[in-house]
Design a protein around this motif. Sequence first.
Motif, PDB file in Angstrom:
ATOM      1  N   ASN A   1      -6.347  -5.642   0.406  1.00  0.00           N
ATOM      2  CA  ASN A   1      -4.916  -5.654  -0.103  1.00  0.00           C
ATOM      3  C   ASN A   1      -4.962  -4.737  -1.119  1.00  0.00           C
ATOM      4  N   LEU A   2      -5.842  -4.824  -2.158  1.00  0.00           N
ATOM      5  CA  LEU A   2      -5.851  -4.038  -3.277  1.00  0.00           C
ATOM      6  C   LEU A   2      -6.115  -2.488  -2.932  1.00  0.00           C
ATOM      7  N   LEU A   3      -6.854  -2.186  -2.055  1.00  0.00           N
ATOM      8  CA  LEU A   3      -6.984  -0.759  -1.522  1.00  0.00           C
ATOM      9  C   LEU A   3      -5.588  -0.262  -0.946  1.00  0.00           C
ATOM     10  N   TRP A   4      -5.109  -0.960  -0.116  1.00  0.00           N
ATOM     11  CA  TRP A   4      -3.952  -0.839   0.602  1.00  0.00           C
ATOM     12  C   TRP A   4      -2.662  -0.237  -0.361  1.00  0.00           C
ATOM     13  N   ASN A   5      -2.545  -1.175  -1.468  1.00  0.00           N
ATOM     14  CA  ASN A   5      -1.582  -1.032  -2.301  1.00  0.00           C
ATOM     15  C   ASN A   5      -1.874   0.221  -3.229  1.00  0.00           C
ATOM     16  N   ASN A   6      -3.180   0.569  -3.460  1.00  0.00           N
ATOM     17  CA  ASN A   6      -3.580   1.677  -4.073  1.00  0.00           C
ATOM     18  C   ASN A   6      -3.093   3.055  -3.178  1.00  0.00           C
ATOM     19  N   ILE A   7      -3.412   3.046  -1.863  1.00  0.00           N
ATOM     20  CA  ILE A   7      -3.304   3.965  -1.110  1.00  0.00           C
ATOM     21  C   ILE A   7      -1.673   4.292  -0.991  1.00  0.00           C
ATOM     22  N   CYS A   8      -0.920   3.300  -0.940  1.00  0.00           N
ATOM     23  CA  CYS A   8       0.473   3.428  -0.798  1.00  0.00           C
ATOM     24  C   CYS A   8       0.990   4.481  -2.337  1.00  0.00           C
TER      25      CYS A   8
END
Length: 119
Positions: A9-16
């Motif tokens: 989730n943290l990685l996905w948020n940063n990717i967005c």
Amino acid sequence: MSILKLDYNLLWNNICVWSHKVGRTAARPVLLLWYVMRSPKTPRKDKLAIFASLAYLVFPIDILDAKRLPVIGWLDEIVSVTVIIQKMTKYITPQMQYRVDELLDKWFPEYTRYEIIKS
């Protein structure tokens, strides 16, 4: 023996956030890697390599600082993603490409596909 817990989730948020800053073209290979990493068909060792590469790209940690070394500072990130995408292309499916394109169309609605006219 400790179990490595990856914070998707943290990685996905940063990717967005990162994707919206860099634009459609730069975001596409990163999103393809995301879907490869999340696929149950991708081996765990490859998922870890993708996670590490994406995390290095989107988190504010740099070996070579882009602010102090403007051109050279981006090379480590570019090389990291380039190498990992070359190794992981065998896992990219047409369905993943479609999902990425749909997401990019949603994020960047001003994008239009240009038609090549042959004479």
